[in-house]
Motif scaffolding. Structure first.
Motif, mmCIF file in Angstrom:
data_model
loop_
_atom_site.group_PDB
_atom_site.id
_atom_site.type_symbol
_atom_site.label_atom_id
_atom_site.label_comp_id
_atom_site.label_asym_id
_atom_site.label_seq_id
_atom_site.Cartn_x
_atom_site.Cartn_y
_atom_site.Cartn_z
ATOM 1 N N HIS A 42 26.620 -7.360 -9.352
ATOM 2 C CA HIS A 42 25.994 -6.724 -10.511
ATOM 3 C C HIS A 42 24.471 -6.856 -10.407
ATOM 4 O O HIS A 42 23.965 -7.882 -9.948
ATOM 5 C CB HIS A 42 26.483 -7.373 -11.807
ATOM 6 C CG HIS A 42 26.176 -6.564 -13.015
ATOM 7 N ND1 HIS A 42 24.955 -6.607 -13.642
ATOM 8 C CD2 HIS A 42 26.923 -5.666 -13.693
ATOM 9 C CE1 HIS A 42 24.967 -5.777 -14.659
ATOM 10 N NE2 HIS A 42 26.156 -5.189 -14.716
ATOM 11 N N GLN A 45 19.281 -9.074 -14.167
ATOM 12 C CA GLN A 45 18.596 -8.731 -15.406
ATOM 13 C C GLN A 45 17.174 -9.285 -15.386
ATOM 14 O O GLN A 45 16.860 -10.217 -14.662
ATOM 15 C CB GLN A 45 19.360 -9.296 -16.606
ATOM 16 C CG GLN A 45 20.808 -8.847 -16.666
ATOM 17 C CD GLN A 45 20.954 -7.345 -16.666
ATOM 18 O OE1 GLN A 45 20.524 -6.689 -17.604
ATOM 19 N NE2 GLN A 45 21.567 -6.784 -15.633
ATOM 20 N N HIS A 60 14.067 -6.268 -18.444
ATOM 21 C CA HIS A 60 14.912 -5.109 -18.179
ATOM 22 C C HIS A 60 16.397 -5.417 -18.303
ATOM 23 O O HIS A 60 16.859 -6.446 -17.832
ATOM 24 C CB HIS A 60 14.662 -4.577 -16.759
ATOM 25 C CG HIS A 60 13.273 -4.127 -16.535
ATOM 26 N ND1 HIS A 60 12.856 -2.856 -16.862
ATOM 27 C CD2 HIS A 60 12.190 -4.763 -16.035
ATOM 28 C CE1 HIS A 60 11.572 -2.739 -16.569
ATOM 29 N NE2 HIS A 60 11.147 -3.878 -16.069
ATOM 30 N N GLU A 61 17.126 -4.496 -18.927
ATOM 31 C CA GLU A 61 18.584 -4.509 -18.885
ATOM 32 C C GLU A 61 18.967 -3.570 -17.753
ATOM 33 O O GLU A 61 18.614 -2.391 -17.781
ATOM 34 C CB GLU A 61 19.165 -3.999 -20.196
ATOM 35 C CG GLU A 61 20.677 -3.849 -20.147
ATOM 36 C CD GLU A 61 21.231 -3.143 -21.366
ATOM 37 O OE1 GLU A 61 21.547 -3.813 -22.343
ATOM 38 O OE2 GLU A 61 21.315 -1.888 -21.310
ATOM 39 N N ARG A 62 19.651 -4.106 -16.750
ATOM 40 C CA ARG A 62 20.030 -3.280 -15.612
ATOM 41 C C ARG A 62 21.536 -3.078 -15.600
ATOM 42 O O ARG A 62 22.293 -4.033 -15.481
ATOM 43 C CB ARG A 62 19.576 -3.927 -14.311
ATOM 44 C CG ARG A 62 18.087 -3.875 -14.160
ATOM 45 C CD ARG A 62 17.652 -4.201 -12.746
ATOM 46 N NE ARG A 62 16.225 -4.040 -12.658
ATOM 47 C CZ ARG A 62 15.353 -4.926 -13.129
ATOM 48 N NH1 ARG A 62 15.771 -6.020 -13.700
ATOM 49 N NH2 ARG A 62 14.058 -4.702 -13.021
ATOM 50 N N ARG A 63 21.942 -1.819 -15.705
ATOM 51 C CA ARG A 63 23.355 -1.464 -15.663
ATOM 52 C C ARG A 63 23.774 -1.254 -14.216
ATOM 53 O O ARG A 63 22.982 -0.817 -13.386
ATOM 54 C CB ARG A 63 23.601 -0.148 -16.411
ATOM 55 C CG ARG A 63 23.347 -0.235 -17.878
ATOM 56 C CD ARG A 63 23.619 1.124 -18.519
ATOM 57 N NE ARG A 63 24.016 1.018 -19.893
ATOM 58 C CZ ARG A 63 25.216 0.636 -20.328
ATOM 59 N NH1 ARG A 63 26.151 0.339 -19.480
ATOM 60 N NH2 ARG A 63 25.472 0.573 -21.613
#
Length: 126
Positions: A42, A45, A60-63
């Motif tokens: 994943h 973040q 940052h929110e990283r998808r």
């Protein structure tokens, strides 16, 4: 990959701190278009330039890339993948769980470190 023509159909790629398995759909001299099939790691973040800094200017929110999402990556970052391709949702759940365990372990380490430093502060008479 050294040559454009040597790119296998199924590849492992790294993209914005995440690792994925996907199908090479198109290619040119410098890039490969990959259709995502599974998540191996994943994305991280936070601010990549200020690792582990919760006070960074932008956290940052990283998808993770979505199932069948297509992304261009540099040709040298696409590597042959020979393992079993996990089902996307299960691979996403596993990768997310591993990332969360890593952060929880770091959190517990930080808390224990603070406790030990407070004890040392007292021992130092500060």
């Amino acid at each position: 990959m050294d040559e454009v023509d040597s790119i296998p159909e199924i590849v492992k790629i790294s993209y914005k701190t995440g690792d994925y398995v996907g199908e090479a759909c198109e290619r040119d001299d410098r890039r490969v278009l990959v259709k995502v099939l599974a998540v191996l790691q994943h994305p991280t973040q936070g601010d990549l330039h200020s690792s582990y800094d919760p006070d960074a200017a932008i956290f940052h929110e990283r998808r993770a890339l979505a199932y069948t999402e297509k992304v261009w990556v540099p040709i040298q970052t696409a590597h042959r993948y020979t393992g079993a391709i996990p089902e996307y949702r299960q691979s996403l759940n596993t990768a997310l769980g591993i990332e969360m365990e890593k952060i929880d372990r770091l959190k517990r380490w930080s808390e224990l470190s603070l406790e030990k430093l407070e004890t040392l502060r007292k021992d130092y008479g500060l």
